[in-house]
Design an enzyme around this catalytic site. Structure first.
Site, PDB file in Angstrom:
ATOM      1  N   ALA A  25       0.694  -1.029  -0.039  1.00 21.86           N
ATOM      2  CA  ALA A  25       0.225   0.159  -0.041  1.00 21.86           C
ATOM      3  C   ALA A  25       0.744   1.211  -0.006  1.00 21.86           C
ATOM      4  O   ALA A  25       1.970   1.140  -0.156  1.00 21.86           O
ATOM      5  CB  ALA A  25      -0.931   0.116   1.288  1.00 21.86           C
ATOM      6  N   ASN A  26       0.255   2.297   0.072  1.00 22.17           N
ATOM      7  CA  ASN A  26       1.129   3.747   0.293  1.00 22.17           C
ATOM      8  C   ASN A  26       0.290   4.415   1.459  1.00 22.17           C
ATOM      9  O   ASN A  26      -0.669   4.382   1.718  1.00 22.17           O
ATOM     10  CB  ASN A  26       1.086   4.443  -1.038  1.00 22.17           C
ATOM     11  CG  ASN A  26      -0.268   4.732  -1.556  1.00 22.17           C
ATOM     12  OD1 ASN A  26      -1.068   5.651  -0.955  1.00 22.17           O
ATOM     13  ND2 ASN A  26      -0.595   4.191  -2.956  1.00 22.17           N
ATOM     14  N   ARG A  27       0.907   5.629   1.525  1.00 27.95           N
ATOM     15  CA  ARG A  27       0.261   6.284   2.848  1.00 27.95           C
ATOM     16  C   ARG A  27      -0.770   7.416   2.499  1.00 27.95           C
ATOM     17  O   ARG A  27      -0.995   8.240   3.356  1.00 27.95           O
ATOM     18  CB  ARG A  27       1.539   7.350   3.340  1.00 27.95           C
ATOM     19  CG  ARG A  27       2.732   6.420   3.890  1.00 27.95           C
ATOM     20  CD  ARG A  27       3.917   7.151   4.613  1.00 27.95           C
ATOM     21  NE  ARG A  27       4.893   6.518   4.764  1.00 27.95           N
ATOM     22  CZ  ARG A  27       5.070   5.654   5.806  1.00 27.95           C
ATOM     23  NH1 ARG A  27       4.064   5.429   6.679  1.00 27.95           N
ATOM     24  NH2 ARG A  27       6.043   5.149   5.896  1.00 27.95           N
ATOM     25  N   SER A  28      -1.013   7.224   1.373  1.00 29.66           N
ATOM     26  CA  SER A  28      -2.521   8.296   0.971  1.00 29.66           C
ATOM     27  C   SER A  28      -3.557   7.955   2.142  1.00 29.66           C
ATOM     28  O   SER A  28      -4.096   6.691   2.279  1.00 29.66           O
ATOM     29  CB  SER A  28      -2.940   8.045  -0.426  1.00 29.66           C
ATOM     30  OG  SER A  28      -4.163   8.361  -0.606  1.00 29.66           O
ATOM     31  N   ALA A  91      -3.893   7.957  -5.014  1.00 27.89           N
ATOM     32  CA  ALA A  91      -2.472   7.496  -5.186  1.00 27.89           C
ATOM     33  C   ALA A  91      -2.366   5.877  -5.633  1.00 27.89           C
ATOM     34  O   ALA A  91      -2.404   5.119  -4.799  1.00 27.89           O
ATOM     35  CB  ALA A  91      -1.874   7.446  -3.698  1.00 27.89           C
TER      36      ALA A  91
END
Ligand code: CTP
Length: 214
Positions: A25-28, A91
């Site tokens: 995942a990413n931090r969005s 994102a």
């Protein structure tokens, strides 16, 4: 101002599975996309909100389509067409795991798993070149250096009309935070907006979209 206009907003991160219980995942947080959908709704637009697994609740009074992966987001975006405008604030993960396991991966004495990646489709690029391309396509550019230069190149590469560029270096506190400092890049040039709440960025952008669609 936007009544009768159908507008697509993508938001949040995507989750790309490694196996049935793990993901990349990413931090969005989904905060900026959610604020934009809310602001467009408040101007009277009929909003289709395609969201990955965000940390903030989806707005009420919009059509919410929940997805997990980039591939699902692409399908949901195409299913939402035609729309008058699209704001692609998600994102999207650039890569997914090519060798995702069908069952939970177990520890073995043989060593560690090796993940292989494959590129995800570029949803913004696909939409910008689509047979049913919206009249106004707005992309985002998350950069950590040379923000204007990279975002201007990104606008040309993706084929969208506007790019909302921001600096997501950890020191800015923007990704996951309440504020944003953006540059709006259009065919006419670059506008530097002062640092303000994500909700204010959203309201300002929604008004610009209303002007453009009027
Ligand atoms: N985007 C998309 N599909 C992808 C990747 C990105 O639609 N597979 C969209 C995002 O929603 C955003 C824009 O493209 O509107 C730019 O995202 P960004 O992460 O800044 O750019 P990348 O395409 O990842 O480019 P780079 O890796 O060069 O920064």
């Amino acid at each position: 101002m936007l009544s009768g206009k159908r507008i697509l907003v993508t938001s949040g991160p995507t989750h790309e599975p490694i196996d049935p219980v793990r993901y990349i995942a990413n931090r969005s947080s989904g905060a900026q996309g959610t604020a934009i959908a809310t602001a467009l709704r408040d101007l009277g637009a009929d909003v289709v909100f395609v969201t990955g697994p965000a940390q903030v609740p989806a707005p009420v009074g919009v059509t919410v389509v929940r997805v997990e992966t980039a591939l699902q987001m692409l399908d949901a975006v195409e299913a939402a067409l035609p729309v008058d405008a699209a704001v692609m604030a998600a994102a999207v993960a650039d890569w997914r795991v090519a060798n995702a396991a069908g069952q939970k991966m177990k520890k073995t004495a043989q060593g560690f798993p090796v993940l292989e990646f494959i590129e995800n489709p570029d949803i913004l690029h696909t939409l910008s070149h689509h047979a049913r391309r919206p009249g106004l396509v707005v992309g985002f550019a998350a950069e950590t250096e040379k923000v204007i230069e990279h975002a201007t190149a990104k606008r040309a590469r993706k084929g969208c009309d506007w790019i909302v560029a921001n600096d997501v270096s950890p020191a800015t506190g923007i990704m996951g935070g309440q504020e944003n400092a953006v540059h709006l890049i259009t065919a006419q040039g670059v506008e530097d907006w002062p640092r303000m709440a994500k909700t204010e960025v959203a309201e300002r952008l929604a008004h610009r979209i209303a002007q453009a669609l009027a």
